[in-house]
Write a protein that holds these residues in place. Structure first.
Motif, mmCIF file in Angstrom:
data_model
loop_
_atom_site.group_PDB
_atom_site.id
_atom_site.type_symbol
_atom_site.label_atom_id
_atom_site.label_comp_id
_atom_site.label_asym_id
_atom_site.label_seq_id
_atom_site.Cartn_x
_atom_site.Cartn_y
_atom_site.Cartn_z
ATOM 1 N N GLU A 90 0.896 -1.151 -0.021
ATOM 2 C CA GLU A 90 0.026 -0.070 0.023
ATOM 3 C C GLU A 90 0.999 1.492 0.050
ATOM 4 O O GLU A 90 1.992 1.127 0.680
ATOM 5 C CB GLU A 90 -1.002 -0.010 1.182
ATOM 6 N N ILE A 91 0.329 2.310 -0.637
ATOM 7 C CA ILE A 91 1.036 3.599 -0.713
ATOM 8 C C ILE A 91 1.408 4.142 0.679
ATOM 9 O O ILE A 91 2.497 4.660 1.134
ATOM 10 C CB ILE A 91 0.447 4.731 -1.612
ATOM 11 N N THR A 148 0.191 13.553 2.505
ATOM 12 C CA THR A 148 -0.255 13.576 0.862
ATOM 13 C C THR A 148 -1.281 12.635 0.438
ATOM 14 O O THR A 148 -1.243 11.356 1.292
ATOM 15 C CB THR A 148 1.128 12.895 0.242
ATOM 16 N N THR A 149 -1.947 12.508 -0.329
ATOM 17 C CA THR A 149 -2.892 11.807 -0.782
ATOM 18 C C THR A 149 -3.011 11.161 -2.121
ATOM 19 O O THR A 149 -3.862 10.249 -2.606
ATOM 20 C CB THR A 149 -4.460 12.415 -0.768
ATOM 21 N N ASN A 199 9.156 10.959 6.137
ATOM 22 C CA ASN A 199 7.804 10.428 6.358
ATOM 23 C C ASN A 199 6.709 11.545 6.920
ATOM 24 O O ASN A 199 5.786 11.488 6.542
ATOM 25 C CB ASN A 199 8.050 9.228 7.180
ATOM 26 N N GLU A 200 7.478 12.367 7.667
ATOM 27 C CA GLU A 200 6.698 13.473 8.138
ATOM 28 C C GLU A 200 6.208 14.552 7.348
ATOM 29 O O GLU A 200 4.970 14.664 7.390
ATOM 30 C CB GLU A 200 7.553 14.242 9.568
ATOM 31 N N GLN A 201 6.846 14.677 6.413
ATOM 32 C CA GLN A 201 6.560 15.653 5.382
ATOM 33 C C GLN A 201 5.558 15.029 4.460
ATOM 34 O O GLN A 201 4.626 15.885 4.036
ATOM 35 C CB GLN A 201 7.897 16.273 4.546
ATOM 36 N N ALA A 211 6.044 17.287 -3.219
ATOM 37 C CA ALA A 211 6.527 17.455 -2.127
ATOM 38 C C ALA A 211 8.045 17.137 -2.193
ATOM 39 O O ALA A 211 8.887 17.798 -1.725
ATOM 40 C CB ALA A 211 5.866 16.511 -1.085
ATOM 41 N N MET A 212 8.401 15.981 -3.010
ATOM 42 C CA MET A 212 9.525 15.755 -3.396
ATOM 43 C C MET A 212 10.459 16.829 -4.235
ATOM 44 O O MET A 212 11.522 17.037 -3.793
ATOM 45 C CB MET A 212 9.853 14.233 -3.853
ATOM 46 N N GLY A 213 9.819 17.393 -5.095
ATOM 47 C CA GLY A 213 10.334 18.418 -5.927
ATOM 48 C C GLY A 213 10.634 19.573 -4.924
ATOM 49 O O GLY A 213 11.639 20.343 -5.031
ATOM 50 N N GLU A 214 9.759 20.008 -4.053
ATOM 51 C CA GLU A 214 9.978 21.146 -2.808
ATOM 52 C C GLU A 214 11.221 20.597 -2.469
ATOM 53 O O GLU A 214 12.215 21.698 -1.859
ATOM 54 C CB GLU A 214 8.744 21.138 -2.149
#
Length: 347
Positions: free
Chosen positions: A253-254, A272-273, A266-268, A281-284
């Motif tokens: 599961e995602i 995410t949905t 993991n906190e950031q 988010a990874m780009g940020e």
């Protein structure tokens, strides 16, 4: 010039060029700036007056982005030699891989010679493929065999093996991307010891930015097996190391994957949905790391690479706005394409 002078010159040059980078206020202002002014500012003057169709508009804008980046890269390369020069050149080869993929698609779909040729970008000779020679090849395996006689040898050899085994474009594209990032990491490890710490952190963040969305898409959108997915990952990111990737690809599961990520990642990503949210988010995170490198890295080549990465991201957002406005798209669609966050809109 000696090494100390080269370092000082390159740091100064990267600092001066960083004034071209745009912030969120700039990006939002471009939504309503005069279109002709915007086109002129970013080297696309007269674009809206040409009456281009969507496909041709895409090509013109992409070429504009690449030409701008290649011109700025040439400035940063002037004082460089050896491994520092090599890694900046290798980074830029990502744009010639667009041409390689276009050549492969053309061969797979039996497109006419002129149609394939028209889709190719003209790039500096130090990264350019022998387009005319490759266009004359009969099929994809022959194209890749000829590519093995170029600086793209490592990518071509692995891609040919995958194509001969699976004979389909998805695995071929994914392998090309994976081998590119593997090569980028190898070039970083060949750089001077003084450059390596911040350079490897920056490239590790870039690889994490690619690997996590790849992993989620391959497993849950394309339904690849854990072993197939792991095979297509680039090795040794900053936080997503090989052992962790082996664990993640086996999760079902995602949400399970996101919870298993190391802190603070993991906190950031906890809220995410969707895979798209993860990618943004990874780009940020990558942008934040690149900005820190540009400002504080003691390594001039790391600062230069960070600038090029940030400049590419900026230009993609700006050109998405220009393209959307030329096509008269809804502003909300343009905001999405340019990654302008909802909370930044004041609504």
């Amino acid at each position: 010039m000696n090494s100390a002078i080269n370092q000082a010159y390159l740091k100064t040059r990267a600092s001066v060029m960083s004034g071209k980078l745009v912030d969120e206020t700039d990006i939002k202002s471009f939504l309503h700036a005069p279109l002709q002014t915007l086109e002129q500012q970013f080297g696309l003057g007269g674009l809206s007056d040409r009456g281009l169709g969507e496909a041709e508009l895409n090509r013109v804008i992409e070429r504009g982005l690449i030409n701008t980046l290649m011109n700025e890269l040439s400035i940063l390369l002037r004082p460089l030699n050896g491994s520092a020069r090599d890694i900046l050149i290798y980074w830029s080869r990502k744009f010639e891989l667009y041409n390689l993929k276009a050549l492969i698609r053309g061969k797979l779909h039996d497109m006419p010679y002129d149609q394939i040729r028209e889709s190719l970008h003209i790039l500096p000779s130090l990264i350019s493929l022998p387009h005319e020679q490759l266009l004359r090849t009969e099929n994809v395996p022959e194209l890749l065999r000829q590519l093995e006689q170029t600086p793209y040898e490592g990518i071509a050899r692995q891609a040919r093996r995958v194509f001969e085994e699976k004979n389909e474009s998805f695995s071929l594209d994914a392998t090309i991307d994976q081998r590119y990032y593997t090569g980028l990491l190898k070039h970083a490890r060949n750089c001077d010891q003084d450059d390596q710490p911040t350079l490897l952190r920056l490239i590790g963040s870039l690889i994490d930015r690619q690997n996590l969305p790849w992993l989620l898409r391959y497993r849950f959108n394309y339904k690849l097996s854990p072993s197939e997915t792991y095979y297509l990952m680039a090795p040794s990111g900053r936080q997503l190391q090989a052992d962790l990737l082996k664990q993640l690809v086996n999760m079902q599961e995602i949400t399970q994957i996101l919870h298993a990520l190391p802190a603070p990642l993991n906190e950031q990503l906890a809220d995410t949905t969707s895979i798209m949210d993860v990618e943004l988010a990874m780009g940020e995170r990558l942008t934040h790391q690149a900005r820190r490198c540009l400002l504080f890295s003691p390594s001039a080549v790391t600062r230069s690479l960070a600038y090029m990465m940030l400049r590419e991201l900026d230009l993609k957002r700006v050109f998405a706005i220009i393209q959307g406005r030329v096509l008269k798209l809804d502003e909300q669609l343009i905001r999405q394409a340019a990654d302008i966050k909802l909370e930044a809109q004041g609504v």
